[in-house]
Motif scaffolding. Structure first.
Motif, short mmCIF file in Angstrom:
data_model
loop_
_atom_site.label_atom_id
_atom_site.label_comp_id
_atom_site.label_asym_id
_atom_site.label_seq_id
_atom_site.Cartn_x
_atom_site.Cartn_y
_atom_site.Cartn_z
N TYR A 1 13.67 12.04 -1.52
CA TYR A 1 13.13 11.08 -1.97
C TYR A 1 12.09 11.12 -2.41
O TYR A 1 11.08 11.78 -2.21
N VAL A 2 11.64 10.34 -3.52
CA VAL A 2 10.48 10.37 -4.28
C VAL A 2 9.80 8.96 -4.62
O VAL A 2 10.33 7.87 -4.88
N SER A 3 8.71 8.80 -3.91
CA SER A 3 8.00 7.57 -3.96
C SER A 3 6.40 8.05 -3.99
O SER A 3 5.79 8.72 -3.00
N LEU A 4 5.49 7.41 -4.92
CA LEU A 4 4.38 7.62 -5.19
C LEU A 4 3.36 6.64 -4.70
O LEU A 4 2.30 6.39 -4.94
N GLY A 5 4.01 5.61 -3.78
CA GLY A 5 3.14 4.47 -3.23
C GLY A 5 3.11 3.31 -4.14
O GLY A 5 3.79 3.10 -5.16
N SER A 6 2.22 2.48 -3.66
CA SER A 6 2.05 1.06 -4.37
C SER A 6 0.79 0.92 -5.08
O SER A 6 0.68 -0.38 -5.79
N VAL A 7 0.07 1.87 -5.29
CA VAL A 7 -1.20 2.23 -6.20
C VAL A 7 -1.18 2.97 -7.17
O VAL A 7 -1.56 2.60 -8.45
N ALA A 8 -0.69 3.97 -7.02
CA ALA A 8 -0.81 5.30 -7.99
C ALA A 8 0.10 4.86 -9.18
O ALA A 8 0.88 4.28 -9.30
N TRP B 1 -1.32 7.44 3.96
CA TRP B 1 -1.20 7.66 5.57
C TRP B 1 0.01 6.85 6.32
O TRP B 1 0.80 7.62 7.07
N ASN B 2 0.31 5.74 5.75
CA ASN B 2 1.51 5.25 6.01
C ASN B 2 2.82 5.98 5.86
O ASN B 2 3.55 6.30 6.80
N SER B 3 2.88 6.62 4.68
CA SER B 3 3.82 7.62 4.22
C SER B 3 4.05 8.72 4.73
O SER B 3 5.00 9.15 5.46
N PRO C 1 -5.56 -8.99 7.30
CA PRO C 1 -5.42 -7.74 6.74
C PRO C 1 -6.11 -7.52 5.26
O PRO C 1 -6.61 -8.51 4.59
N CYS C 2 -6.16 -6.26 4.77
CA CYS C 2 -6.86 -5.96 3.47
C CYS C 2 -5.54 -6.24 2.53
O CYS C 2 -4.57 -5.77 2.91
N PRO C 3 -5.89 -6.98 1.37
CA PRO C 3 -4.79 -7.35 0.80
C PRO C 3 -4.00 -6.14 -0.40
O PRO C 3 -3.50 -6.05 -1.40
N TYR C 4 -3.84 -5.08 0.37
CA TYR C 4 -3.06 -3.97 -0.34
C TYR C 4 -1.79 -3.52 0.46
O TYR C 4 -2.16 -3.74 1.82
N GLN C 5 -0.89 -3.05 -0.11
CA GLN C 5 0.45 -2.77 0.88
C GLN C 5 0.26 -1.84 2.12
O GLN C 5 0.55 -1.98 3.14
N GLY C 6 -0.50 -0.74 1.69
CA GLY C 6 -0.79 0.40 2.83
C GLY C 6 -1.41 -0.43 3.97
O GLY C 6 -1.46 0.21 5.02
N HIS C 7 -2.24 -1.37 3.71
CA HIS C 7 -2.78 -2.12 4.86
C HIS C 7 -2.33 -3.33 5.34
O HIS C 7 -2.50 -3.43 6.47
N ILE C 8 -1.62 -3.89 4.65
CA ILE C 8 -0.85 -5.23 5.12
C ILE C 8 0.18 -4.64 6.23
O ILE C 8 0.26 -5.33 7.33
N ASN C 9 0.91 -3.65 5.91
CA ASN C 9 2.11 -3.36 6.66
C ASN C 9 1.61 -2.99 8.30
O ASN C 9 2.21 -3.57 9.26
N PRO C 10 0.53 -2.16 8.40
CA PRO C 10 0.14 -2.00 9.82
C PRO C 10 -0.51 -3.17 10.66
O PRO C 10 -0.26 -3.24 11.62
N MET C 11 -0.98 -3.86 9.82
CA MET C 11 -1.59 -5.11 10.51
C MET C 11 -0.54 -6.17 10.96
O MET C 11 -0.46 -6.69 12.10
N LEU C 12 0.67 -6.25 10.14
CA LEU C 12 1.75 -7.07 10.66
C LEU C 12 2.46 -6.59 11.48
O LEU C 12 2.97 -7.37 12.31
#
Length: 453
Positions: free
Chosen positions: A269-276, A353-355, A17-28
């Motif tokens: 529900y309010v969430s701006l992801g793992s990087v913003a 994209w995951n969200s 996986p690429c080491p960012y949350q949005g990439h780790i999740n789909p790979m796992l």
């Protein structure tokens, strides 16, 4: 099927996986699915944003030596960091494949981890690319490369406006193209060039759903990647229901108990992801917009997401009292469970994209506040093509516009129509996950394809 699984047990796959949350999740999620279909799974990951092997005891974990200096990690220059990861991890992966991973028959790597294809090829091992964003993003990135080659980035020529639609790329405008807000354009295009080079890849696995992007999928298959198979297996987060979390942050499940007390479709529900990252001004505007909307809200304020402060202390002190039980603020939430909760009636999202797929899968309409990369394009599809959301277009976050957007989404007639469309999307996604649906069918073809190696 059991015979296939018995044969698969003899086949070991390496996933990177690429080491960012949005990439780790789909790979796992993909790894879990393949393991349940009998394959032995090894995961190679970086020291940066390192994974926790204890959460996935059935997998073998290999830590790659990324040698990232602290100042580069702190810089938030994602393109430069990922180029360094690709350069620095190559030797470590070669060593692992020559020793503890000698029995690997296939490498599945994130498109960003492009060095993996070259290393696998050197050992005579087939490799597959996993793309964790939309097909439209991939096509739009090709346009970015062309504009850069023409010298039109970062600034367009005088005859173009950022509000103009890009020719042959409806509905995207120039302002919606996937350009990083945090990286130098030269570094970004260099990374994209390498991501688009599939000379060592045997196939592309895509976290998308054919009915979401029908013309884009046709274009990719017939005009761009017509020499290799494409497996559209989205939504990946639905293919491996599991209690094991791949979150890099601790999820606060207490918010689910708070949701249990709220009426159906009442909470945004309010969430701006793992990087913003927000400025303190943007944080205050968001806080007042939420409070003034008079709607119940569940708000994720991620540690480190506010420049110059931890953010959540300021929020708790100034606004929790005013909002009372109408507001719940957490540092991180179990997002899939939250979106599936009956109390959730809308999602104020950065439109990663995951969200986006997670929200569509649960029939939740969106209020879009994109920040960078593919988020603007995803937001444009949400609001203009699928019509399951609204976009906050202003350059700066404004409390009055946010309040109006929340009320329009949550209580006005326009929002109700979007919710009906979102629920229809949920039904279609459920259909694609059933036997003979597109996701189930493409997953079976993917397993058969890997078994043929």
């Amino acid at each position: 099927m059991e015979k296939i699984r018995e044969v698969a047990k003899q086949r070991r796959l390496l996933l990177v996986p690429c080491p960012y949350q949005g990439h780790i999740n789909p790979m796992l999620h993909l790894a879990t699915y393949l393991h349940r279909n009998g394959f032995s799974i090894a995961i190679a990951h970086t020291s940066f944003n390192s994974l926790n092997p204890n959460r996935h005891p059935d997998f073998t974990f290999i830590c790659l030596d990324d040698r990232l200096p602290d100042d580069l990690v702190a810089s938030l220059d994602i393109a430069k960091l990922l180029l360094a990861v690709n350069d620095n991890c190559k030797a470590s992966l070669k060593e692992a494949m020559a020793t503890v991973l000698r029995d690997v028959v296939c490498v599945i790597h994130d498109e960003i981890m492009h060095f993996c294809g070259e290393v696998a090829s050197g050992f005579g091992v087939r490799s597959l690319v996993l793309r964790t964003n939309s097909i439209s993003t991939c096509i739009a990135r090709s346009v970015v490369l062309q504009l850069h080659a023409e010298g039109r980035l970062p600034l367009l020529d005088e005859g173009s406006s950022m509000e103009d639609e890009v020719p042959n790329l409806y509905p995207l405008r120039y302002k919606d193209l996937p350009v990083s807000a945090h990286s130098d354009i030269y570094q970004s295009t260099k990374l994209v060039h390498k991501m688009h080079d599939l000379t060592t890849s045997s196939a592309v696995i895509w976290n998308t759903i054919p009915f979401l992007e029908p013309s884009e999928l046709t274009q990719i298959k017939t005009k761009i990647y017509n020499q290799i198979p494409i497996f559209a297996i989205g939504p990946i987060h639905k293919i491996s229901p599991t209690s094991s979390s791949s979150s890099l942050l601790n999820e606060d499940s207490a918010c689910l108990s708070w949701l249990h007390k709220k009426p159906s479709n009442s909470v945004i529900y309010v969430s701006l992801g793992s990087v913003a990252r927000l400025t303190n001004h943007e944080l205050q505007e968001m806080a007042w917009g939420l409070v003034n909307s008079n709607q119940p809200f569940l708000w994720v304020v991620r540690p480190g997401s506010v420049r110059g402060s931890d953010g959540i202390g300021f929020i708790l002190e100034e606004f929790q009292k005013k909002a009372g039980d109408r507001g719940c603020i957490v540092e991180w939430a179990p997002q899939k469970e939250v979106l599936a909760h009956s109390a959730i009636g809308g999602f104020l999202s950065h439109c990663g994209w995951n969200s986006t797929l997670e929200s569509l899968s649960e029939g939740v309409p969106m209020l879009c506040r994109p920040y960078s990369g593919d988020q603007r394009g995803n937001s444009r599809y949400i609001s203009c093509v699928w019509r399951v959301g609204l976009t906050l277009e202003g350059h700066e976050l404004n409390r009055n516009e946010l309040e109006k957007g929340i009320r329009k989404l949550m209580v006005e007639e326009e929002g109700k129509k979007m919710r009906e469309k979102a629920v229809d999307f949920k039904r279609k996604i459920e259909d694609c996950l059933r036997e003979n649906g597109s996701c189930a069918r493409n997953l079976k073809e993917l397993v058969d394809f890997i078994m043929s190696f």
